[in-house]
Write a protein that holds these residues in place. Structure first.
Motif, PDB file in Angstrom:
ATOM      1  N   ASP A  10       0.873  -1.161   0.000  1.00  0.00           N
ATOM      2  CA  ASP A  10       0.000   0.000   0.000  1.00  0.00           C
ATOM      3  C   ASP A  10       0.921   1.225   0.000  1.00  0.00           C
ATOM      4  O   ASP A  10       2.081   1.129   0.383  1.00  0.00           O
ATOM      5  CB  ASP A  10      -0.865  -0.044   1.267  1.00  0.00           C
ATOM      6  CG  ASP A  10      -1.525   1.280   1.550  1.00  0.00           C
ATOM      7  OD1 ASP A  10      -2.278   1.746   0.682  1.00  0.00           O
ATOM      8  OD2 ASP A  10      -1.276   1.853   2.632  1.00  0.00           O
ATOM      9  N   LYS A  11       0.427   2.373  -0.417  1.00  0.00           N
ATOM     10  CA  LYS A  11       1.317   3.551  -0.507  1.00  0.00           C
ATOM     11  C   LYS A  11       1.269   4.415   0.764  1.00  0.00           C
ATOM     12  O   LYS A  11       2.260   4.538   1.477  1.00  0.00           O
ATOM     13  CB  LYS A  11       0.957   4.391  -1.749  1.00  0.00           C
ATOM     14  CG  LYS A  11       1.801   5.653  -1.904  1.00  0.00           C
ATOM     15  CD  LYS A  11       1.597   6.299  -3.275  1.00  0.00           C
ATOM     16  CE  LYS A  11       0.242   6.938  -3.468  1.00  0.00           C
ATOM     17  NZ  LYS A  11       0.075   8.199  -2.713  1.00  0.00           N
ATOM     18  N   ASP A  12       0.101   5.014   1.020  1.00  0.00           N
ATOM     19  CA  ASP A  12       0.032   6.024   2.080  1.00  0.00           C
ATOM     20  C   ASP A  12      -0.092   5.383   3.458  1.00  0.00           C
ATOM     21  O   ASP A  12      -0.962   4.565   3.698  1.00  0.00           O
ATOM     22  CB  ASP A  12      -1.150   6.954   1.823  1.00  0.00           C
ATOM     23  CG  ASP A  12      -0.983   7.677   0.498  1.00  0.00           C
ATOM     24  OD1 ASP A  12       0.097   8.228   0.277  1.00  0.00           O
ATOM     25  OD2 ASP A  12      -1.923   7.643  -0.313  1.00  0.00           O
ATOM     26  N   GLY A  13       0.804   5.752   4.348  1.00  0.00           N
ATOM     27  CA  GLY A  13       0.807   5.171   5.693  1.00  0.00           C
ATOM     28  C   GLY A  13       1.628   3.889   5.755  1.00  0.00           C
ATOM     29  O   GLY A  13       1.855   3.338   6.823  1.00  0.00           O
ATOM     30  N   THR A  14       2.064   3.413   4.574  1.00  0.00           N
ATOM     31  CA  THR A  14       2.865   2.188   4.503  1.00  0.00           C
ATOM     32  C   THR A  14       4.261   2.514   3.967  1.00  0.00           C
ATOM     33  O   THR A  14       5.272   2.109   4.555  1.00  0.00           O
ATOM     34  CB  THR A  14       2.168   1.145   3.607  1.00  0.00           C
ATOM     35  OG1 THR A  14       0.871   0.875   4.159  1.00  0.00           O
ATOM     36  CG2 THR A  14       2.965  -0.146   3.511  1.00  0.00           C
ATOM     37  N   VAL A 134       3.274  -1.640  -5.992  1.00  0.00           N
ATOM     38  CA  VAL A 134       2.432  -0.736  -5.202  1.00  0.00           C
ATOM     39  C   VAL A 134       0.974  -1.002  -5.569  1.00  0.00           C
ATOM     40  O   VAL A 134       0.657  -1.173  -6.747  1.00  0.00           O
ATOM     41  CB  VAL A 134       2.764   0.749  -5.517  1.00  0.00           C
ATOM     42  CG1 VAL A 134       1.766   1.692  -4.862  1.00  0.00           C
ATOM     43  CG2 VAL A 134       4.177   1.086  -5.066  1.00  0.00           C
ATOM     44  N   ALA A 135       0.104  -1.052  -4.564  1.00  0.00           N
ATOM     45  CA  ALA A 135      -1.347  -1.145  -4.806  1.00  0.00           C
ATOM     46  C   ALA A 135      -2.018  -0.108  -3.923  1.00  0.00           C
ATOM     47  O   ALA A 135      -2.055  -0.247  -2.708  1.00  0.00           O
ATOM     48  CB  ALA A 135      -1.858  -2.541  -4.464  1.00  0.00           C
ATOM     49  N   PRO A 170     -10.887  -3.559  -1.157  1.00  0.00           N
ATOM     50  CA  PRO A 170     -10.271  -4.874  -0.931  1.00  0.00           C
ATOM     51  C   PRO A 170     -10.558  -5.950  -1.978  1.00  0.00           C
ATOM     52  O   PRO A 170     -10.205  -7.096  -1.769  1.00  0.00           O
ATOM     53  CB  PRO A 170     -10.866  -5.284   0.419  1.00  0.00           C
ATOM     54  CG  PRO A 170     -12.218  -4.657   0.448  1.00  0.00           C
ATOM     55  CD  PRO A 170     -12.065  -3.354  -0.291  1.00  0.00           C
ATOM     56  N   ALA A 171     -11.190  -5.598  -3.127  1.00  0.00           N
ATOM     57  CA  ALA A 171     -11.311  -6.589  -4.206  1.00  0.00           C
ATOM     58  C   ALA A 171      -9.900  -6.965  -4.662  1.00  0.00           C
ATOM     59  O   ALA A 171      -9.010  -6.112  -4.654  1.00  0.00           O
ATOM     60  CB  ALA A 171     -12.107  -6.003  -5.362  1.00  0.00           C
ATOM     61  N   PRO A 172      -9.671  -8.225  -5.086  1.00  0.00           N
ATOM     62  CA  PRO A 172      -8.291  -8.673  -5.359  1.00  0.00           C
ATOM     63  C   PRO A 172      -7.688  -8.219  -6.687  1.00  0.00           C
ATOM     64  O   PRO A 172      -6.552  -8.575  -6.995  1.00  0.00           O
ATOM     65  CB  PRO A 172      -8.434 -10.202  -5.336  1.00  0.00           C
ATOM     66  CG  PRO A 172      -9.850 -10.466  -5.692  1.00  0.00           C
ATOM     67  CD  PRO A 172     -10.652  -9.310  -5.158  1.00  0.00           C
ATOM     68  N   ALA A 173      -8.406  -7.397  -7.462  1.00  0.00           N
ATOM     69  CA  ALA A 173      -7.984  -7.071  -8.841  1.00  0.00           C
ATOM     70  C   ALA A 173      -6.553  -6.528  -8.941  1.00  0.00           C
ATOM     71  O   ALA A 173      -5.791  -6.947  -9.829  1.00  0.00           O
ATOM     72  CB  ALA A 173      -8.966  -6.078  -9.461  1.00  0.00           C
ATOM     73  N   LEU A 174      -6.161  -5.627  -8.053  1.00  0.00           N
ATOM     74  CA  LEU A 174      -4.818  -5.026  -8.155  1.00  0.00           C
ATOM     75  C   LEU A 174      -3.725  -6.053  -7.878  1.00  0.00           C
ATOM     76  O   LEU A 174      -2.666  -6.033  -8.509  1.00  0.00           O
ATOM     77  CB  LEU A 174      -4.685  -3.840  -7.191  1.00  0.00           C
ATOM     78  CG  LEU A 174      -5.394  -2.534  -7.594  1.00  0.00           C
ATOM     79  CD1 LEU A 174      -5.483  -1.566  -6.414  1.00  0.00           C
ATOM     80  CD2 LEU A 174      -4.693  -1.865  -8.769  1.00  0.00           C
ATOM     81  N   GLU A 200      -7.641  -7.236   4.278  1.00  0.00           N
ATOM     82  CA  GLU A 200      -8.742  -7.950   3.603  1.00  0.00           C
ATOM     83  C   GLU A 200      -8.375  -8.190   2.141  1.00  0.00           C
ATOM     84  O   GLU A 200      -8.633  -9.256   1.581  1.00  0.00           O
ATOM     85  CB  GLU A 200     -10.030  -7.118   3.660  1.00  0.00           C
ATOM     86  CG  GLU A 200     -10.698  -7.152   5.019  1.00  0.00           C
ATOM     87  CD  GLU A 200     -11.827  -6.127   5.146  1.00  0.00           C
ATOM     88  OE1 GLU A 200     -12.483  -6.131   6.185  1.00  0.00           O
ATOM     89  OE2 GLU A 200     -12.018  -5.307   4.219  1.00  0.00           O
ATOM     90  N   PHE A 201      -7.764  -7.179   1.546  1.00  0.00           N
ATOM     91  CA  PHE A 201      -7.332  -7.236   0.142  1.00  0.00           C
ATOM     92  C   PHE A 201      -6.350  -8.399  -0.061  1.00  0.00           C
ATOM     93  O   PHE A 201      -6.541  -9.250  -0.945  1.00  0.00           O
ATOM     94  CB  PHE A 201      -6.692  -5.889  -0.198  1.00  0.00           C
ATOM     95  CG  PHE A 201      -5.871  -5.842  -1.450  1.00  0.00           C
ATOM     96  CD1 PHE A 201      -6.463  -5.955  -2.696  1.00  0.00           C
ATOM     97  CD2 PHE A 201      -4.493  -5.635  -1.382  1.00  0.00           C
ATOM     98  CE1 PHE A 201      -5.704  -5.868  -3.855  1.00  0.00           C
ATOM     99  CE2 PHE A 201      -3.725  -5.546  -2.534  1.00  0.00           C
ATOM    100  CZ  PHE A 201      -4.330  -5.671  -3.773  1.00  0.00           C
ATOM    101  N   GLY A 202      -5.314  -8.449   0.766  1.00  0.00           N
ATOM    102  CA  GLY A 202      -4.325  -9.516   0.652  1.00  0.00           C
ATOM    103  C   GLY A 202      -4.969 -10.885   0.821  1.00  0.00           C
ATOM    104  O   GLY A 202      -4.701 -11.820   0.060  1.00  0.00           O
ATOM    105  N   ARG A 203      -5.831 -10.981   1.811  1.00  0.00           N
ATOM    106  CA  ARG A 203      -6.480 -12.257   2.102  1.00  0.00           C
ATOM    107  C   ARG A 203      -7.428 -12.675   0.973  1.00  0.00           C
ATOM    108  O   ARG A 203      -7.447 -13.826   0.555  1.00  0.00           O
ATOM    109  CB  ARG A 203      -7.247 -12.152   3.426  1.00  0.00           C
ATOM    110  CG  ARG A 203      -7.513 -13.492   4.042  1.00  0.00           C
ATOM    111  CD  ARG A 203      -8.006 -13.369   5.456  1.00  0.00           C
ATOM    112  NE  ARG A 203      -6.910 -13.317   6.429  1.00  0.00           N
ATOM    113  CZ  ARG A 203      -7.085 -13.529   7.734  1.00  0.00           C
ATOM    114  NH1 ARG A 203      -8.298 -13.804   8.212  1.00  0.00           N
ATOM    115  NH2 ARG A 203      -6.071 -13.498   8.558  1.00  0.00           N
ATOM    116  N   ASN A 204      -8.197 -11.709   0.460  1.00  0.00           N
ATOM    117  CA  ASN A 204      -9.118 -11.997  -0.656  1.00  0.00           C
ATOM    118  C   ASN A 204      -8.372 -12.532  -1.873  1.00  0.00           C
ATOM    119  O   ASN A 204      -8.889 -13.344  -2.630  1.00  0.00           O
ATOM    120  CB  ASN A 204      -9.877 -10.733  -1.083  1.00  0.00           C
ATOM    121  CG  ASN A 204     -10.936 -10.326  -0.074  1.00  0.00           C
ATOM    122  OD1 ASN A 204     -11.352 -11.138   0.752  1.00  0.00           O
ATOM    123  ND2 ASN A 204     -11.371  -9.073  -0.131  1.00  0.00           N
ATOM    124  N   ALA A 205      -7.136 -12.051  -2.056  1.00  0.00           N
ATOM    125  CA  ALA A 205      -6.362 -12.441  -3.241  1.00  0.00           C
ATOM    126  C   ALA A 205      -5.575 -13.733  -3.010  1.00  0.00           C
ATOM    127  O   ALA A 205      -5.068 -14.331  -3.949  1.00  0.00           O
ATOM    128  CB  ALA A 205      -5.398 -11.318  -3.619  1.00  0.00           C
TER     129      ALA A 205
END
Ligand code: MG
Length: 245
Positions: A10-14, A134-135, A170-174, A200-205
């Motif tokens: 992730d970009k911001d805050g990461t 980056v996502a 959090p959809a896994p598309a990226l 959630e994003f990582g887990r969904n993917a």
């Protein structure tokens, strides 16, 4: 040798400092959008504080689950549109809102900075043969500009943003797009993020998840969804992670 080939961030805050930049950007963009709305017969009873609260900004605190921390700017435009009720179309209002956020970012390069130790850590991971990506929920223009300003732009094999043309986290598309571009599989990826939505994003993917505490979330919020929570990406050690997970 680690079983993971690729790291997606992730970009911001990461990777980049979040609070200072996005608080300033949101406040200034809010004033810009409010002024525009008032020229178009908007509901003039809505205050800037109410508009900011609607996207998860209360005083100097940014809610980890709020729209500013976790969602694309289109979602901010929608809630502001519903509150302000300007006499323009939602499409037009969304364009104005996106433009306001992008302008604020581009006019204030002094607000943009990488978190401590991130540039060195990413260079080191890249030298070890890791693919880096980056996502982000940020727009294309703002993403490319902030990565350039922070000096991180040359480090990535993939940069995925949310500009209305791909389903946002959090959809896994990226994460799937990252895998396709680099010829790897989701289970070979570790996703790093500062919000529950990132986890959630990582887990969904189907990737592993590392939560970091450099952004909006607290340890106890990330823990249930993360494989591990660390203070910062700068503290990540791939060998140690390999043994843990
Ligand atoms: Mg973030």
């Amino acid at each position: 040798m680690t079983k993971y080939k690729a790291l997606l961030f992730d970009k911001d805050g990461t990777l980049l400092e979040f609070h200072n930049m996005w608080l300033n950007v949101a406040r200034a963009a809010c004033e810009q959008v409010k002024a525009y709305s008032e020229q178009h017969n908007a509901n003039s009873d809505v205050t800037s504080s109410e508009l900011l609260l609607a996207i998860g900004v209360e005083g100097d605190v940014v809610d980890n689950y709020g729209l500013l921390a976790s969602n694309p700017v289109e979602d901010t435009a929608l809630v502001w549109f519903e509150l302000l009720k300007p006499k323009v179309t939602l499409v037009e209002f969304t364009q104005i809102t996106k433009l306001a956020f992008n302008e604020q970012v581009e006019q204030n390069p002094q607000w943009i900075e990488a978190l401590p130790g991130i540039g060195d850590k990413l260079s080191q991971l890249k030298q070890q043969g890791m693919l880096l990506g980056v996502a982000t929920a940020d727009t294309k223009d703002s993403t490319l500009y902030t990565l350039q300003q922070s000096g991180l732009e040359g480090l990535f094999d993939y940069v995925g943003y949310s500009d209305g043309d791909i389903e946002p986290k959090p959809a896994p598309a990226l994460l799937n797009a990252f895998c396709e571009q680099c010829g790897i599989k989701p289970h070979e990826v570790i996703m790093f993020g500062d919000t529950v939505s990132d986890m959630e994003f990582g887990r969904n993917a189907g990737a592993k998840n590392v939560g970091v505490l450099t952004g909006t979330a607290q340890q106890h919020e990330l823990e249930p969804m993360a494989d591990i929570v660390i203070a910062s990406v700068a503290d990540f050690n791939p060998t140690e992670f390999n043994e843990l997970i």
